[in-house]
Design an enzyme around this catalytic site. Sequence first.
Site, PDB file in Angstrom:
ATOM      1  N   ARG A  41       0.822  -1.262  -0.015  1.00 39.20           N
ATOM      2  CA  ARG A  41      -0.021   0.109  -0.009  1.00 39.20           C
ATOM      3  C   ARG A  41       0.887   1.336  -0.033  1.00 39.20           C
ATOM      4  O   ARG A  41       0.571   2.201  -0.625  1.00 39.20           O
ATOM      5  CB  ARG A  41      -0.994   0.021   1.240  1.00 39.20           C
ATOM      6  CG  ARG A  41      -1.796   1.122   1.178  1.00 39.20           C
ATOM      7  CD  ARG A  41      -2.993   0.880   2.154  1.00 39.20           C
ATOM      8  NE  ARG A  41      -2.449   0.466   3.488  1.00 39.20           N
ATOM      9  CZ  ARG A  41      -3.548   0.255   4.399  1.00 39.20           C
ATOM     10  NH1 ARG A  41      -4.687  -0.121   4.230  1.00 39.20           N
ATOM     11  NH2 ARG A  41      -3.006  -0.451   5.734  1.00 39.20           N
ATOM     12  N   HIS A  87      -8.537  -3.296  -7.008  1.00 39.20           N
ATOM     13  CA  HIS A  87      -8.347  -2.566  -5.878  1.00 39.20           C
ATOM     14  C   HIS A  87      -9.397  -2.564  -4.799  1.00 39.20           C
ATOM     15  O   HIS A  87     -10.114  -1.575  -5.078  1.00 39.20           O
ATOM     16  CB  HIS A  87      -7.476  -1.332  -6.154  1.00 39.20           C
ATOM     17  CG  HIS A  87      -6.880  -0.674  -5.150  1.00 39.20           C
ATOM     18  ND1 HIS A  87      -5.535  -1.089  -4.450  1.00 39.20           N
ATOM     19  CD2 HIS A  87      -7.077   0.429  -4.482  1.00 39.20           C
ATOM     20  CE1 HIS A  87      -5.006  -0.349  -3.829  1.00 39.20           C
ATOM     21  NE2 HIS A  87      -6.106   0.626  -3.394  1.00 39.20           N
ATOM     22  N   TYR A 131     -18.472  13.676 -12.315  1.00 31.82           N
ATOM     23  CA  TYR A 131     -18.569  15.155 -13.136  1.00 31.82           C
ATOM     24  C   TYR A 131     -17.104  15.177 -14.034  1.00 31.82           C
ATOM     25  O   TYR A 131     -16.758  15.940 -14.661  1.00 31.82           O
ATOM     26  CB  TYR A 131     -18.259  16.363 -12.268  1.00 31.82           C
ATOM     27  CG  TYR A 131     -19.707  16.317 -11.604  1.00 31.82           C
ATOM     28  CD1 TYR A 131     -20.959  16.689 -12.214  1.00 31.82           C
ATOM     29  CD2 TYR A 131     -19.593  16.776 -10.179  1.00 31.82           C
ATOM     30  CE1 TYR A 131     -22.133  16.673 -11.752  1.00 31.82           C
ATOM     31  CE2 TYR A 131     -21.029  16.667  -9.284  1.00 31.82           C
ATOM     32  CZ  TYR A 131     -22.247  16.818 -10.107  1.00 31.82           C
ATOM     33  OH  TYR A 131     -23.423  16.865  -9.358  1.00 31.82           O
TER      34      TYR A 131
END
Length: 839
Positions: A41, A87, A131
């Site tokens: 990570r 993921h 968006y």
Amino acid sequence: MSSELPDPDANAEAARIQTARIEDEMEQSYIDYAMSVIAGRALPDVRDGLKPVHRRILYAMHEAGVTARSSHRKSSSIVGETMGDYHPHGDSAIYDTLARMAQDFSMRYPLVDGQGNFGSVDGDPPAAMRYTEARMSSIAEELLSDIEKDTVDYRANYDDRLEEPDVLPASFPNLLVNGSSGIAVGMSTNIPPHNLGEVIDATIHLIDNPDCTVEDLMQFVKGPDFPTGANIVGRNAVHQAYKTGRGRIRVRAEYEVEDDERIVITELPFQENKARLVERIADNVNEGKIEGVRDLRDESDRDGIRVVVELKRDAIPEVVKNQLLEHHLESTFGVINLALVDGEPRVLSLKETLAEYVSHRREVVRRRSEYDLEEAEDRAHILEGRLTALENVDDVVDLIRDSESRDDAKEALMEAYDFSSAQVDHIVSMQLGSLTSMEAEAIEDEYEDVQATIERLNEILDNESELLGVIKDELREVKDEYGDERRTSFIEDTGTVTREDLIPQEDMVVVVTEDDYIKRMPAADFRAQGRGGKGIIGTDLKEDDRVSSVFFANTHDYLLVFTTHGQVYQLKTYQIPEMGRTARGKSAVNLLDLDDQEEITAVVNTDEMDDDEFLTMVTKQGYAKRTAVDDFANILSTGIRAIRLEDGDELTDVEVTDGQRDLVIATEGGMSIRFDEDEVRAMGRSARGVRGINLTDDDVVAGVAAVDLDQHDWLLTVTQNGYGKRSDLDDYRKQSRNGKGLIDIKTNDRNGTVCAIDAVASGDHLLVMSEDGQIMRTRVDDISKYGRNTMGVIVMDLDDGDYVAAVDVIPAASVGDVEVEEAEEAEETDETDAVEADE
């Protein structure tokens, strides 16, 4: 009698239970968790410079065909595919990473081409993922180039449904080029971004010179190259970071002072939040921590950053600039070049980082060449079969036509011409149009090309230098395609901004009282008056307190402060609190460790001293001593001894001398003696000195003047009751030390005793301060010139019961433009015809 039989299921359950110490279990579990965070990570891989989430986003885009040549895709779609396939850690973490890879102020070479609002340097968050749209940038495709050619290893994804790459092929050293940051368990990484061209040049140099040093590589990699530009201060920290993997690099904003009216900031240190910066500056201005600012505006637009700091009319740009530098315009980037090497975290030097990348590319090119070679050999095998068939086209056609089925035809061809199964599959699938002479020629040309490819690939695989040559050529291609100029510049390290840099250079008047109150006031507050004036209030005294000394100094001057007890302290003028004329001042206990009844008697400006000069001291009982300036190099905060005093004696005055001056010692009773400085030999700080003047009963020394005939014109004497005069130096003939001397000025009821003597020149100003706190500034040229053994004229008009406490001279070079306020002169007492006393 019956007994219960043991339950076999219970025994089986008990056999599965293991006994373990809780601390051992916690330790192992924590280690497993820590390694999961470290490897899975938080830390980048040294080979492609990516963390798993970055790698998975790019691979998901690659698999979905969202490349630089495709149209933009909704960010929510990319995030969904990444989360669903590779993921499974939440959409917000994935989208934050995707957005950062699209920010040109966060990534030196963005890996995502974003469309929409992806945040700003002001700290504004990106718009919601529904968006915005994104696709891979062109340079990101270089990280995935040739991934389909078995160049890297794969592993199963989280649900064993798909496979994902362990690492990307990475056609350029992305770890250094784009940098990385992350916090793992017990460790963190913070790698700055660099210029692509510089890193590639260094990589090629390392390939050609495996034994090169970090210093050699730094000829190419000058230092970090931040996307926001700015300046790196000094090169030592960069060298340290490249050599050890750790370092602290100072980064300073780019700014300029326009017309001494405004400071314009155009580039900020990396990861600096512009909106927060402007807010902090405004807060500091309102709190008075930054002075001289009248307006602050953010005029930034799409063309770049522009923060304007408007200055007040009387502001000093250099001081405001230093105040901004200390608090806002300079930050530190802590380099920790920590990355995963073979799955383990390691702190790497510049050379080690590039060496690991070269090793990775060597493996990628080798595996790609093996893949291409296998593909070429397979194609050559097919082409060989087709060429054989064309050479025997009539027999092959007859054989196929005479066969009952396709399989029979294949078997017949394999028996007749020793074709392989793959070859006969192509032959029986050939169209009649491919039997033309032109098609045959095309197949022959292709076969020759494939043979050349096979030869080249074998050469690469058999020759290490050829393989490395391929790596270098591909690196140069990436540099030619994406290389650009540096954005971050280097500036010389002039040291960190100190408090002194934030203080304007200003001439000050410093006042000290007998009760150890001290303050400083701007010298410009005191206009020059004609002699004989009363002056203006200079301090507010506590009851029974009196002024003991006054002196002139610049805020940046280092001062040696001598006391009546023979101690010397070191003090910076700006350390003295600045207060108004009517203020009492602050206790000097935090600045000077003075004993009871100990007073400041002389102040020497160290800026006026050279290493080969001397500090010449005189005591109340007439002793004189010279000590080399070097002996005062290291002064403790509690002070050091400057002179050894006899019981009842006090240090009276100190002057800086160069071994070539004349000394004039004056007494309170009006006597003076002039002799060569070298008559007083140089001694250590603990010495008492030698007799400078032979005092009469009840007389004591008032001060000493160090005369330089090239600098000084007269001797100035001021008495306790405010009278004084200038006298030509020639009026004081030289004698041997320890004589009684000559009369300097008449001391009587009108004049009082001598308070001070000094060597002066035309253009100098005089500061006179009374015991009650009145202070007057007047021009030396206004004080009448008389010979020795005269009474002089009034210099300062004192109230009844008030007396002159201290006198200091402002050199002509420091006078500047001072408004002169003419005062009504007091009636002079002309004593020029007085008969000189017996000498």
